[in-house]
Design a protein around this motif. Sequence first.
Motif, PDB file in Angstrom:
ATOM      1  N   GLN A 193      52.702  90.415  27.737  1.00  0.00           N
ATOM      2  CA  GLN A 193      53.784  91.366  27.950  1.00  0.00           C
ATOM      3  C   GLN A 193      53.262  92.803  27.880  1.00  0.00           C
ATOM      4  N   ARG A 248      51.619  93.659  30.981  1.00  0.00           N
ATOM      5  CA  ARG A 248      52.576  93.899  32.039  1.00  0.00           C
ATOM      6  C   ARG A 248      53.140  95.310  31.943  1.00  0.00           C
ATOM      7  N   ASN A 249      53.389  95.748  30.697  1.00  0.00           N
ATOM      8  CA  ASN A 249      53.930  97.091  30.530  1.00  0.00           C
ATOM      9  C   ASN A 249      52.870  98.151  30.783  1.00  0.00           C
ATOM     10  N   GLY A 303      53.312 100.734  43.571  1.00  0.00           N
ATOM     11  CA  GLY A 303      54.300 100.522  42.531  1.00  0.00           C
ATOM     12  C   GLY A 303      53.757 100.477  41.126  1.00  0.00           C
ATOM     13  N   SER A 304      52.468 100.183  40.993  1.00  0.00           N
ATOM     14  CA  SER A 304      51.930 100.078  39.660  1.00  0.00           C
ATOM     15  C   SER A 304      50.516 100.636  39.628  1.00  0.00           C
ATOM     16  N   GLN A 333      51.171  89.095  35.577  1.00  0.00           N
ATOM     17  CA  GLN A 333      52.366  89.265  36.415  1.00  0.00           C
ATOM     18  C   GLN A 333      53.008  87.926  36.753  1.00  0.00           C
TER      19      GLN A 333
END
Lengths: 496, 323, 320
Positions: B11, B14-15, B268-269, B322
């Motif tokens: 997690q 992901r952040n 986007g990332s 992801q």
Amino acid sequence: MSLLEVKNISKKYGATIALNNCNISINESEIHVLIGSNGSGKSTLCKIISGSVQADEGEIFIKNKKKIIKNPIDSKNLGISTFYQELSIANHASVEDNVFMSNLPSKYFFLIDRKKLRNSALKFYNLFKNVAGEDFSLSTPVIQLREDQRQIVEIMKVLASNTKIMIFDEPTSALDKSQVECFFKILKNLKKQGHSIIFISHRMNEIFEVGDKITILRDAEVISTNKLSDVDQDTIIKRMIGEKNLILNLKRKSNQIKTPALTIRNLCGKNFDNISLEILKGEIIGIGGLHGQGQSSLLRSIFGILPKKSGNIFIENKILNKTSPRKSINYGLSYISGDRKRDGIFPGRSIFENIFPIHFYKNKKIFTNRNGIQPLANNTLDLLKTVYSSINQEITNLSGGNQQKIIIARWLINSPLILLLDDPAKGIDLSAKADLYSLINQLAEKGVSIILYSSDDEELLTYSDRIFVFNNGKITKLLEGSEKNKYNLYEASYDN
Amino acid sequence: MHKNNKNISLQLIRNFPFIPSLIILIVLILLNGFYEPNSISIGSLVGLISTYLALMLLAVAQTYVVMSADIDLSVGGVISLVNVSIVAFMDHFGGGVYVVLLSLLLGIIIGILCGLINGFVVAILRLQAIVATFATSIFFMGLALYIMPVAGTPASDLFWLTYFENYFGIPFVIYALSFIILLIFFLNKSRFVKTLLAVGDGYLSAFQGGLDVTKTRVKGFLLCGFFSAVSAFCLTGETASGDPLVGTKMTLLSVAAVVLGGGALSGGSASVIGSMIGVLIIGLINSLVFFIGTPSEWQNLIQGLSILIALMIGIYINIKAQA
Amino acid sequence: MKILFKNENLFNPITVAITLIIILFFLGNFISPGFASPNQIISLLIVASLLGIISAGQNLVILGGREGIDLSVGGVVSIAAVVAGNVMDGSNAAILPAVAVTLFVGGFIGLINGIGVTFIKIPPLVMTLGMLGVLQGLLVVVRNGVPSGNAAPFLVHFATKPLLNTFPGILWLWLILTLFLVFLLKHTVYGLRIYAIGTNERAAKMTAVPVELIRVSLFVLSGMFAALAGICLLGYSGSSFANVGEQYILPSIIAVVFGGTSLAGGKGGYVGTALGAILLIVLQSILITIRIDESGRQMIFGATLLLLMIFYGRGKMLRS
């Protein structure tokens, strides 16, 4: 007085008519429901009002003034915001950022005012706090959320824009009961404050709970607009169907040999649960219900495109353990998808290339031998009454119906045993449909077993021997013989 | 339906997609320290930063276009152009304080103009970013050659002396770095960068959500041009001269740094901090290869291999996170 | 105007490329008489053939879709020139083993690219960029200390002098390659499957196309084509020198784009790419004949490339 008025709107996608001369008028303080079967034009209408699709003809009036909406920004500036069925959220951004994305509060000219953002977002978060479930916070990136939570974010986004007109295109499809209740309370409040709301849902009870007026669409046209208090469920369903409610039965030589061709036992997978059914040789089985209740996923899992979670698939008496398209093809399965753009055609390539991949695979070819196999293609295409000038023509230059016929021909060239049809006639014209189904009938007469999923209920009722109605990933009803009519089908589908 | 992943480490990744690269960075620092204890001193750290400051800024520039799912292969050309322009300007007007300041302004304007051209051809004319920005880079390099046909014109003394000066015992580059980090920090909190990322996440959904996709992408290129210009300033300070080919080698390294920093070329990332870490990883790999006593002819190969492996590990972890 | 653009025969990339090449030759001959003389044309074609062979591999990878691109070709060309030069080392007898070894090396590099892209799912741009770095490092190792090998006399002759009183051998090689690729892409199931995975990977998977295997093979082929170009380059220049390949990376992509192959994959073919390579080289050499500085040449070159790209298709509008 009418706040939003849409006049004579028409829209075509290639040969398909999505909207034909539609008129609709929405008043202040009104929740206006749009209903119609799949492909009747609801979503296109919403997208035209919200600027993401351009109409071919027609005018939009807001407070009786003609307005031109070129893009979603224009629409927002005119006081319209939209919940998109496919959601318009940025996956990597957090919930609060998404809610205010097009209008982030700022300080010192360009910095995001985090405090203000948090406070404003909190207002909308609190509305759903108790129903959104765990792991839902304002700072969570939406990529980590479940489908229902993502829909809530899209709802919050529309609410946050606080526009006079709000459009909700199937906002409740993934929500559970408590979430829907919570959402409806908000809608009723908005109505009291003078907002106008367009609301699309397939659930009958929801429509009666919140709607003031209802507009029914059928085959790209507006059929009627009424106060909801003036109509009942029966009338709505009948208008969606059209006037006829005949018992439709197949006039096909019954050639069913009573041996099962495909047996499915307790199959579980993505979007469907515990499905068991059996298809005899030469039988056409229909799987019906609202769009997206697991029908398509079931067919994909059988064919091996999606993994199955548990359960067994038998072809005749052989068990099919690990599924994959290659294996399925070897076993004589064919899968024809109506989403030809996504699953079918090789765009920009010739008919020849589009028609032969299965043939090449099954016969282990190395060279294409263009001239040698051309008659094979011509024969199959003629069987489907395909209109084409040469086999070297680009597939994308044909009409949708003819493109679909080529995809179907691809799977028929090597005489399959079992056909999985996933909405095979989606978006093709009537005569192409007729050709397609007459061929399907012929195949069944020859002993091919067919599972048919169609979003067009009439097709389903006309051509299948038995219909399994799907609701929320489960079979809720089996319609056979005289039960097999539209009324029963709709009742089973819309019952939640 | 309930498939929220409880795995905290996944997690976190992901952040913050740059976490794997941060770990790689820390490992590299420790390895460097193990083989050459002196390398963990302030002095050598400052040395590392001043050597790689220009590339760090270029990676920052690249990040802003990658955020919106574009790519800019002309950043090297822009660096060359700004480098020769300001050096020629200072050379022509003498190296006084005001001239130096004016030259900086000129450099920024040139950088932004280059960004505008790129934004125009990619976002407005809708040409493929890879080939279109390659074409503009040829143009920019031609312009650089026109301004200064051969390398070697020295930059104003004032310019490079300032760059290497210590103020209150702290080297100038540290001030520069702090200023830039502050700027990036504020940019990160700006509406613009949020919009840029949202656009990169998906043009269609951003468009439907009421964002101006074309304008946002153009602005991304403008910001890229701005930071390329600032990068050129640092390079000019470092080399103290003008060279029309100076930026050629840096374009692809800037792309590699963005990816090393956890940025996804699909948009986007991407994070600016990550990209800066990416550059430091490249730098530390280079010094580590030296410290462990690799024969000189093998150094480039080991560096290349290590960077490739670092790229693979980073991407692999991010894909897993992801999923 | 719109009707003109819709007329596919008129604006077919191959027609555009041929027309532009002819116009450029006339223009070149006007600026500097003798530009379009047969000898001059042949020497231009030799230069174009090197780019053309590299672009062949690039073309295949791009056709396979999923943002396929191969930036490592530059490194492979350089490595191949060194490897081939050292193995043959000036001896005609060693040409065949040298070619075999070099092609194997190129194919092996491509294999690693393909595995990285297909199975570890690294975006092709990143994977091949990283590979380029590795190859540049490898080049230093291979060249260091070892006297860089020389081309065998036959290879030099092959790449520069007429073969049996006709065109130079390298042009025959290019012609054969072109025919081979046209046949491969049009008349073999493998070729059709490349287009299938390039245009619609999902549909390809459903029709039993071994998507992964094919994608890996495309990178292998790209490595082998680049290696072949490296051998030819060795013959052309007589000996290998550092990083000769790097200048070919982006031109090889541009040649593919000018040939009408979309970077999105699945559309285009090799004839266009070969013409694209010729167009690019003719454009470059015309700029050399114009008596202006290197700087002016580059600016005109860059601007012309942009202008041509507008011809070759722009992206879709978001609004439908």
